[in-house]
Design an enzyme around this catalytic site. Structure first.
Site, PDB file in Angstrom:
ATOM      1  N   ARG A 196       9.734   8.555 -12.371  1.00 35.78           N
ATOM      2  CA  ARG A 196       9.976   8.272 -11.054  1.00 35.78           C
ATOM      3  C   ARG A 196      11.103   9.489 -10.780  1.00 35.78           C
ATOM      4  NH1 ARG A 196       5.992   5.899 -11.105  1.00 35.78           N
ATOM      5  NH2 ARG A 196       5.363   4.049 -10.338  1.00 35.78           N
ATOM      6  N   THR A 201      13.143  -9.692   8.000  1.00 28.90           N
ATOM      7  CA  THR A 201      12.631 -10.118   6.978  1.00 28.90           C
ATOM      8  C   THR A 201      13.438 -10.619   5.695  1.00 28.90           C
ATOM      9  OG1 THR A 201      11.858  -8.474   5.794  1.00 28.90           O
ATOM     10  CG2 THR A 201      10.355  -8.870   7.598  1.00 28.90           C
ATOM     11  N   THR A 229       6.373   7.942   2.188  1.00 31.21           N
ATOM     12  CA  THR A 229       6.868   8.036   1.167  1.00 31.21           C
ATOM     13  C   THR A 229       5.760   8.784   0.237  1.00 31.21           C
ATOM     14  OG1 THR A 229       6.293   6.456  -0.839  1.00 31.21           O
ATOM     15  CG2 THR A 229       4.972   5.937   0.868  1.00 31.21           C
ATOM     16  N   ASP A 289      14.603  -4.962  14.351  1.00 29.31           N
ATOM     17  CA  ASP A 289      14.206  -5.466  12.848  1.00 29.31           C
ATOM     18  C   ASP A 289      13.762  -6.658  13.206  1.00 29.31           C
ATOM     19  OD1 ASP A 289      15.321  -4.325   9.893  1.00 29.31           O
ATOM     20  OD2 ASP A 289      14.578  -6.213  10.009  1.00 29.31           O
ATOM     21  N   LYS A 290      12.981  -6.993  12.372  1.00 27.77           N
ATOM     22  CA  LYS A 290      12.291  -8.582  12.318  1.00 27.77           C
ATOM     23  C   LYS A 290      13.348  -9.538  11.369  1.00 27.77           C
ATOM     24  CE  LYS A 290       8.074 -11.182  11.030  1.00 27.77           C
ATOM     25  NZ  LYS A 290       7.033 -11.123  10.421  1.00 27.77           N
ATOM     26  N   GLU A 321       6.797  -3.221   5.038  1.00 24.36           N
ATOM     27  CA  GLU A 321       6.837  -4.073   3.859  1.00 24.36           C
ATOM     28  C   GLU A 321       7.069  -2.863   2.863  1.00 24.36           C
ATOM     29  OE1 GLU A 321       7.426  -7.095   3.338  1.00 24.36           O
ATOM     30  OE2 GLU A 321       6.878  -7.792   5.182  1.00 24.36           O
ATOM     31  N   SER A 351       0.798   1.720  -0.949  1.00 23.77           N
ATOM     32  CA  SER A 351       0.740   3.362  -0.770  1.00 23.77           C
ATOM     33  C   SER A 351      -0.581   3.401   0.315  1.00 23.77           C
ATOM     34  CB  SER A 351       0.737   3.950  -1.913  1.00 23.77           C
ATOM     35  OG  SER A 351      -0.338   3.355  -2.774  1.00 23.77           O
ATOM     36  N   LYS A 368       0.635   2.787   3.517  1.00 22.35           N
ATOM     37  CA  LYS A 368       1.554   3.845   4.184  1.00 22.35           C
ATOM     38  C   LYS A 368       0.629   5.066   4.597  1.00 22.35           C
ATOM     39  CE  LYS A 368       5.478   4.080   4.815  1.00 22.35           C
ATOM     40  NZ  LYS A 368       6.245   3.603   5.615  1.00 22.35           N
ATOM     41  N   TYR A 402       8.125  -2.876 -17.362  1.00 23.62           N
ATOM     42  CA  TYR A 402       6.713  -3.033 -17.191  1.00 23.62           C
ATOM     43  C   TYR A 402       6.058  -1.858 -18.180  1.00 23.62           C
ATOM     44  CZ  TYR A 402       7.494  -4.924 -12.635  1.00 23.62           C
ATOM     45  OH  TYR A 402       7.555  -5.774 -11.535  1.00 23.62           O
TER      46      TYR A 402
HETATM   47  P1  NAD Z   1      13.209  -2.305   2.886  1.00 21.27           P
HETATM   48  O1  NAD Z   1      12.234  -3.154   2.502  1.00 21.27           O
HETATM   49  O2  NAD Z   1      14.555  -2.306   2.325  1.00 21.27           O
HETATM   50  O3  NAD Z   1      13.548  -2.763   4.617  1.00 21.27           O
HETATM   51  C1  NAD Z   1      12.580  -2.775   5.604  1.00 21.27           C
HETATM   52  C2  NAD Z   1      12.948  -3.258   6.634  1.00 21.27           C
HETATM   53  O4  NAD Z   1      11.913  -3.546   7.735  1.00 21.27           O
HETATM   54  C3  NAD Z   1      13.599  -4.683   6.679  1.00 21.27           C
HETATM   55  O5  NAD Z   1      15.127  -4.591   7.418  1.00 21.27           O
HETATM   56  C4  NAD Z   1      12.842  -5.724   7.106  1.00 21.27           C
HETATM   57  O6  NAD Z   1      13.388  -6.710   7.854  1.00 21.27           O
HETATM   58  C5  NAD Z   1      12.087  -4.738   8.505  1.00 21.27           C
HETATM   59  N1  NAD Z   1      10.982  -5.186   8.789  1.00 21.27           N
HETATM   60  C6  NAD Z   1       9.807  -5.442   8.096  1.00 21.27           C
HETATM   61  N2  NAD Z   1       8.808  -5.708   8.647  1.00 21.27           N
HETATM   62  C7  NAD Z   1       8.904  -5.917  10.001  1.00 21.27           C
HETATM   63  C8  NAD Z   1       8.387  -6.052  11.239  1.00 21.27           C
HETATM   64  N3  NAD Z   1       7.121  -6.490  11.364  1.00 21.27           N
HETATM   65  N4  NAD Z   1       9.052  -5.766  12.516  1.00 21.27           N
HETATM   66  C9  NAD Z   1      10.251  -5.308  12.473  1.00 21.27           C
HETATM   67  N5  NAD Z   1      10.694  -5.067  11.184  1.00 21.27           N
HETATM   68  C10 NAD Z   1      10.460  -5.336  10.305  1.00 21.27           C
HETATM   69  O7  NAD Z   1      12.522  -0.770   2.842  1.00 21.27           O
HETATM   70  P2  NAD Z   1      13.196   0.617   2.539  1.00 21.27           P
HETATM   71  O8  NAD Z   1      13.216   0.631   1.097  1.00 21.27           O
HETATM   72  O9  NAD Z   1      14.440   0.694   3.333  1.00 21.27           O
HETATM   73  O10 NAD Z   1      12.195   1.625   3.234  1.00 21.27           O
HETATM   74  C11 NAD Z   1      12.208   1.989   4.359  1.00 21.27           C
HETATM   75  C12 NAD Z   1      11.355   2.786   4.923  1.00 21.27           C
HETATM   76  O11 NAD Z   1      11.294   3.754   3.954  1.00 21.27           O
HETATM   77  C13 NAD Z   1       9.687   2.228   4.640  1.00 21.27           C
HETATM   78  O12 NAD Z   1       8.897   2.798   5.660  1.00 21.27           O
HETATM   79  C14 NAD Z   1       9.405   2.850   3.414  1.00 21.27           C
HETATM   80  O13 NAD Z   1       8.016   2.646   3.119  1.00 21.27           O
HETATM   81  C15 NAD Z   1       9.874   3.936   3.266  1.00 21.27           C
HETATM   82  N6  NAD Z   1      10.332   4.758   2.089  1.00 21.27           N
HETATM   83  C16 NAD Z   1      11.004   3.963   1.043  1.00 21.27           C
HETATM   84  C17 NAD Z   1      11.528   4.422  -0.204  1.00 21.27           C
HETATM   85  C18 NAD Z   1      12.385   3.836  -1.171  1.00 21.27           C
HETATM   86  O14 NAD Z   1      12.542   4.367  -2.204  1.00 21.27           O
HETATM   87  N7  NAD Z   1      12.960   2.536  -0.864  1.00 21.27           N
HETATM   88  C19 NAD Z   1      11.061   5.834  -0.452  1.00 21.27           C
HETATM   89  C20 NAD Z   1      10.358   6.430   0.428  1.00 21.27           C
HETATM   90  C21 NAD Z   1      10.048   5.908   1.815  1.00 21.27           C
HETATM   91  O1  DAU Z   2       8.249   6.764  -4.519  1.00 23.20           O
HETATM   92  C1  DAU Z   2       8.720   5.926  -3.519  1.00 23.20           C
HETATM   93  C2  DAU Z   2       8.611   4.529  -3.559  1.00 23.20           C
HETATM   94  O2  DAU Z   2       9.462   4.078  -4.490  1.00 23.20           O
HETATM   95  C3  DAU Z   2       8.868   3.862  -2.087  1.00 23.20           C
HETATM   96  O3  DAU Z   2       7.879   4.313  -1.125  1.00 23.20           O
HETATM   97  C4  DAU Z   2       8.666   2.338  -2.217  1.00 23.20           C
HETATM   98  O4  DAU Z   2       9.154   1.673  -1.278  1.00 23.20           O
HETATM   99  C5  DAU Z   2       9.780   1.832  -3.404  1.00 23.20           C
HETATM  100  O5  DAU Z   2       9.629   0.811  -3.655  1.00 23.20           O
HETATM  101  C6  DAU Z   2       9.467   2.669  -4.591  1.00 23.20           C
HETATM  102  O6  DAU Z   2       8.365   2.324  -5.348  1.00 23.20           O
HETATM  103  P1  DAU Z   2       8.494   2.210  -6.938  1.00 23.20           P
HETATM  104  O7  DAU Z   2       7.283   1.202  -7.079  1.00 23.20           O
HETATM  105  O8  DAU Z   2       8.583   3.474  -7.622  1.00 23.20           O
HETATM  106  O9  DAU Z   2       9.719   1.511  -7.042  1.00 23.20           O
HETATM  107  P2  DAU Z   2      10.299  -0.066  -8.162  1.00 23.20           P
HETATM  108  O10 DAU Z   2      11.794   0.034  -8.035  1.00 23.20           O
HETATM  109  O11 DAU Z   2       9.561  -1.124  -7.798  1.00 23.20           O
HETATM  110  O12 DAU Z   2       9.988   0.694  -9.456  1.00 23.20           O
HETATM  111  C7  DAU Z   2      10.304   1.860 -10.077  1.00 23.20           C
HETATM  112  C8  DAU Z   2       9.767   1.928 -11.375  1.00 23.20           C
HETATM  113  O13 DAU Z   2      10.193   0.713 -12.355  1.00 23.20           O
HETATM  114  C9  DAU Z   2       8.239   1.736 -11.418  1.00 23.20           C
HETATM  115  O14 DAU Z   2       7.567   2.636 -12.426  1.00 23.20           O
HETATM  116  C10 DAU Z   2       7.939   0.169 -11.935  1.00 23.20           C
HETATM  117  C11 DAU Z   2       9.108  -0.171 -12.915  1.00 23.20           C
HETATM  118  N1  DAU Z   2       9.769  -1.374 -12.815  1.00 23.20           N
HETATM  119  C12 DAU Z   2       9.839  -2.082 -11.483  1.00 23.20           C
HETATM  120  C13 DAU Z   2      10.215  -3.389 -11.506  1.00 23.20           C
HETATM  121  C14 DAU Z   2      10.936  -3.665 -10.178  1.00 23.20           C
HETATM  122  C15 DAU Z   2       9.781  -2.336 -14.138  1.00 23.20           C
HETATM  123  O15 DAU Z   2       9.558  -1.605 -15.104  1.00 23.20           O
HETATM  124  N2  DAU Z   2      10.277  -3.318 -13.904  1.00 23.20           N
HETATM  125  C16 DAU Z   2      10.535  -4.102 -12.874  1.00 23.20           C
HETATM  126  O16 DAU Z   2      10.992  -5.166 -13.079  1.00 23.20           O
END
Ligand code: NAD
Ligand code: DAU
Length: 352
Positions: free
Chosen positions: A223, A42, A133, A39-40, A90, A160, A163, A216
């Site tokens: 979702r 970030t 995703t 992990d980097k 990211e 997206s 991805k 928003y």
């Molecule tokens: P996150 O942002 O919480 O974590 C990302 C991690 O990747 C961090 O630890 C960061 O330091 C590391 N990272 C970022 N850039 C890097 C680099 N250049 N080199 C090495 N490490 C790096 O993300 P998350 O929500 O845990 O998502 C993880 C994965 O799952 C992602 O690929 C995301 O697209 C996917 N995903 C997330 C969700 C969701 O709801 N959060 C849903 C479906 C898929």
């Molecule tokens: O569907 C999977 C994805 O879900 C993952 O791939 C992404 O990494 C993850 O971030 C998530 O994306 P969303 O954009 O759906 O998640 P977020 O939590 O940012 O937003 C959820 C919903 O809430 C979306 O419709 C936007 C809304 N929202 C979000 C924020 C941060 C608000 O209304 N206000 C806010 O401040």
């Protein structure tokens, strides 16, 4: 010398939200595997998410950037990596709107670097598992049928799109070079250790601090929410039993309109903080909609159920209660990750 471990698995992004749950599960459930967490660190990566496993003999942390190809080659060689579970990315849609370049860099080029490092160093039985995703499928109308593994890709946000491009590269390495790959596309995760830029932890943090809740648009976007440990279990199952070259959708069959979900969160936080139930609804503030805001995501995970027997284990009410409790019991974690750079991010996104 032969590796004393049955497998040497590289988990990228293991210090992030989902990654930390996957690392914990693999380290605890498979003592015969060596888990190399790369992990980097970030803004979204936090080693405090992994304190309980950091001293385990089968766990190792490497701070590195997946965009550094030579570093990836060295890691594959030095730790005799035979499998990858790739989560580093990211991940926040709003940040991708203000800074698309870093999304292309990390999500596309970073993934390509790992694929190429695997292609050059692997012989024999290996697996490259790419975690993706449901956002690659685009957006649904309220009455549309759910996304399936056959749904055409139609990404809208820079996140997206990046991805989707990384998924295509993973499939291209399978089809062109025969690299053993598997992909899963999951819906919105929630649970402990999620960075409070995402809806659920951001709102829990704001409710506890009596700060406005920035909804928003009209709050009508939908979702599908899945508890993060259920996602980690699905990844474990697909890693071990998924069909090479296949894609699996993962989801909770649990769709919520944002505003309804927000009201459940408010009720839960108010109750647990001993406030009058619903008192914090006054914090709801409708703000300018996210650019290109996808109306609805909803995913059909029937294939995963039929082929591998996976189902979500938690009802949403139970999951949200557990999640709110976790953040309220770990307010030091929240205070820590919301100090420093987060303050600038917040101000830029939401104003004062
Ligand atoms: P996150 O942002 O919480 O974590 C990302 C991690 O990747 C961090 O630890 C960061 O330091 C590391 N990272 C970022 N850039 C890097 C680099 N250049 N080199 C090495 N490490 C790096 O993300 P998350 O929500 O845990 O998502 C993880 C994965 O799952 C992602 O690929 C995301 O697209 C996917 N995903 C997330 C969700 C969701 O709801 N959060 C849903 C479906 C898929
Ligand atoms: O569907 C999977 C994805 O879900 C993952 O791939 C992404 O990494 C993850 O971030 C998530 O994306 P969303 O954009 O759906 O998640 P977020 O939590 O940012 O937003 C959820 C919903 O809430 C979306 O419709 C936007 C809304 N929202 C979000 C924020 C941060 C608000 O209304 N206000 C806010 O401040």
């Amino acid at each position: 010398m032969e590796s004393p471990f049955k497998k040497n698995i590289l988990i990228t992004g293991g210090a992030g939200f989902i990654g930390s749950h996957v690392v914990r599960l693999m380290v605890n459930n498979y003592p015969g595997y060596r888990i190399v967490n790369l992990d980097k660190l970030t803004y979204a990566g936090n080693l405090a998410n992994l304190r309980d496993v950091q001293d385990k003999p089968n766990y190792l942390f490497v701070k590195a950037d997946i965009c550094d190809f030579n570093a990836m080659l060295r890691v594959f060689e030095e730790y005799r990596i035979d499998s990858v579970i790739h989560l580093a990315a990211e991940s926040h849609v709003d940040r991708s709107i203000t800074d698309p370049f870093s999304f292309a860099q990390t999500n596309v080029m970073g993934t390509l670097n790992l694929l190429e490092a695997a292609r050059r160093s692997w012989r024999g039985s290996n697996l490259f598992y790419h975690v993706s995703t449901d956002e690659v499928y685009g957006a649904l109308e309220f009455n549309d049928a759910l996304f399936t593994e056959e749904t055409r890709y139609d990404p809208h946000s820079p996140y997206s799109a990046s991805k989707a491009a990384s998924d295509h590269f993973v499939r291209a390495y399978h089809d062109t070079y025969g690299l053993p790959v598997v992909i899963s596309n999951c819906s919105n995760n929630y649970g402990p250790y999620q960075f409070p830029e995402k809806l659920i932890p951001l709102f829990i943090n704001n409710i506890r601090n009596n700060k406005p809740l920035p909804v928003y648009g009209k709050g009508e976007n939908v979702r599908d929410w899945l508890y993060v440990e259920d996602h980690a279990r699905a990844i474990d199952l697909i890693f071990h039993r998924g069909k090479t070259g296949d894609t699996y959708n993962i989801g909770g069959f649990n769709e919520w309109k944002n505003i309804d979900l927000i009201k459940v969160m408010i009720k839960t936080v108010d109750r647990l903080l001993g406030r009058k139930e619903g008192e914090s609804e006054k914090l709801i503030t409708y703000v300018t909609d996210r650019a290109g805001h996808d109306l609805r995501y909803a995913i059909d995970s029937a294939k995963l159920k039929d082929e591998l027997g996976w189902e979500p284990s938690l009802q949403f009410e139970e999951g949200i209660e557990k999640t709110v409790r976790w953040y309220l019991d770990h307010q030091d974690w929240l205070d820590n990750v919301t100090s420093g750079d987060y303050q600038q991010y917040y101000k830029k996104m939401y104003g004062d």
